[in-house]
Design an enzyme around this catalytic site. Sequence first.
Site, PDB file in Angstrom:
ATOM      1  N   ASP A 280       0.818  -1.358  -0.080  1.00  0.00           N
ATOM      2  CA  ASP A 280      -0.073   0.051   0.077  1.00  0.00           C
ATOM      3  C   ASP A 280       0.682   1.100  -0.050  1.00  0.00           C
ATOM      4  O   ASP A 280       0.614   2.271   0.418  1.00  0.00           O
ATOM      5  CB  ASP A 280      -1.007  -0.005   1.407  1.00  0.00           C
ATOM      6  CG  ASP A 280      -2.606  -0.374   0.933  1.00  0.00           C
ATOM      7  OD1 ASP A 280      -2.439  -0.980  -0.091  1.00  0.00           O
ATOM      8  OD2 ASP A 280      -3.241  -0.417   1.925  1.00  0.00           O
ATOM      9  N   ASP A 433      -7.855  -7.200  13.516  1.00  0.00           N
ATOM     10  CA  ASP A 433      -7.673  -8.627  13.566  1.00  0.00           C
ATOM     11  C   ASP A 433      -8.527  -8.860  14.886  1.00  0.00           C
ATOM     12  O   ASP A 433      -8.967 -10.066  14.862  1.00  0.00           O
ATOM     13  CB  ASP A 433      -6.183  -8.500  14.259  1.00  0.00           C
ATOM     14  CG  ASP A 433      -5.894  -7.323  15.309  1.00  0.00           C
ATOM     15  OD1 ASP A 433      -6.542  -6.550  15.580  1.00  0.00           O
ATOM     16  OD2 ASP A 433      -4.562  -7.299  15.273  1.00  0.00           O
TER      17      ASP A 433
END
Length: 698
Positions: A280, A433
């Site tokens: 990214d 997460d």
Amino acid sequence: MSPSFDWWGKDGHRRTSVVVKMENPNWSISEISSPTDNDEDYSGEGELLRYGTRKGGRGKNAKQITWVLLLKAHRAAGCSSLASATIGLASAVQRRVAAGRTDSDAAALPPDDSPVVRTRFYSFIKVFLCLSVLLLGFEVSAHLYGWHLGASELQHLLVVPSSFGIRGFFESLYAEWLQLRTAYIAPLLQFLADTCVVLFLIQSADRLILCLGCFWIRFKKIKPVPKQAVDEDLEIGEHFPMVLIQIPMCNEKEVYQQSIAAVCNLDWPRSNILVQVLDDSDDPLTQTLIKEEVEKRQQNGAKIIYRHRVIREGYKAGNLKSAMNCSYVKDYEFVAIFDADFQPSPDFLKRTIPHFKDNEELGLVQARWSFINEDENLLTRLQNINLCFHFEVEQQVNGMFLDFFGFNGTAGVWRIKALEDAGGWLERTTVEDMDIAVRAHLRGWKFIFLNDVECQCELPESYEAYMKQQHRWHSGPMQLFRLCLPDILRSKIGFWKKSNLIFLFFLLRKLILPFYSFTLFCIILPMTMFVPEAELPAWIVCYIPAIMSFLNILPAPRSFPFIVPYLLFENTMSVTKFNAMISGLFQLGSAYEWVVTKKSGRSSEGDLYSLVTKESDSLREASTPELENLPKSASKAKKDYKQKHNRIYRKELALAFLLLTASARSLLSAQGIHFYFLLFQGIAFLLVGLDLIGVQIE
């Protein structure tokens, strides 16, 4: 080591700090124009950042304790003159303050962030600081009048003010303050203190139970055992399932080589593995270097692909979500995720994948983290204590007895079916997460934690990076709790699992812990010095925290010499954690801030040796970036050299003066153990507020 391997060196790596600002549900990414990050060398004269290495290396960074003021105090102890020692110490502090910049500087704020929101918590602390200074003035004046500050003498003053000869305005005002304090302030403060003490004892009991569970696991030698290990002699298709490897990264040119090299050396049939490098980065140079590294690995026979998103939304969650939407993902059964600084051992998959065999309810296998730079400085040593307890005690006990724990975001293997059943990756919080783990648990999937399988990574070496990381880790769970509470209540899991999620996983360990740590030890305790009618017993101030620190340090026995700094530092970090918890719970300005943790690009010597011996000389030579192929804008870029600065943290400094003021008040009335605690805790806040822990910049 030969010069051709300078790019493996420990020092001299630059770090790019990236802030992700999420206006739920949309995100935006921007770089911090921090003065600590503006001295990169793009001269293009043979010194062009070989894999992130900058000319001149890093700043001053002691290998052991790097608290500059402690070193100055140590020198002062040997001085013959106390006055000269004091002057030397003061001059050291003055130079440090002159060289630093406060955390309120415009350059330190992310774009579009409101400074009003960021200073609200600081203003709250300043109120208590100003009040404590005012009250200390009152108490010192009363002490000079000869009034003893014990409880019996104060009560006597209230009953018989004439015996003290009160004739002036100050005497009348002080008597009114005593009446107000006894009738109204003391009961309220005592109620808050008792409430925090109860929360403290509940959390301490939870920690003690976790330690007993860990002791039982060790005593009985309990650990997850796969039903069938991988057998090299058996058929590949049946016993080596298809595994997808994902390495999400963003502007992390210091560590991309280590992670890609480690993953490409995993001991698994190449036909049954695919590596996705999910880049990214918005820096053209970093993109080119990573893409070139992937191409070199492809030429060497590795199944690895490079993916770069044009529209980068959702940061890591969006990156992983985009990668999982690829058409070829349906051919794979498992996905292993490694952050950019993680270096799995070659047998990682062989020690994790077999646990899924004949266990269709298993959704996640999580490995433990180990740290390459745990002995780098005092800050990394203290982090190692916390994380060793987190993995060996919290994760292991919860995984063994509850089949659930929070996914750590990396060094784990997911069954792709479990990810899809849980709804896939969502960009709604900064802890994607933990989000996916909670949703998978609500769907009935089980988790396994492997304490004996380690994956090496880095610890933040500067306080600024560590503080940003902790802010995200404590703000995100509160965002998630707001979003997940209705789903937890409506889920079909059992009552005890719901109770564990709500009261233990979220409320006790994510909300109550930072609340009482900050409120009890940073606000209530110093205030009781000025309101002696409200008392905190010594066992709350000293003995129980010491026992809890002892339990926390048990999984890292080499760190026992640092038990006192650990206790003081944990109380100091409660400011950041409390602020983050409040921001996430009430969705304040910094709740959706995401800062990529700065990396140094460290690797262990053993891993490097084993890795280098496996690679051919041609591959090593081919790994050097070709300067002529780099984007012209990157290779010709010139950046003005700017002096680097450590930050000066105003909230920590304000609390340092609050605690030191309270210690002075305690000294007047001989409060005993409270004085020493307040004094050393105030010094700890002062050191952290001046950014004298971790990597130091000259």
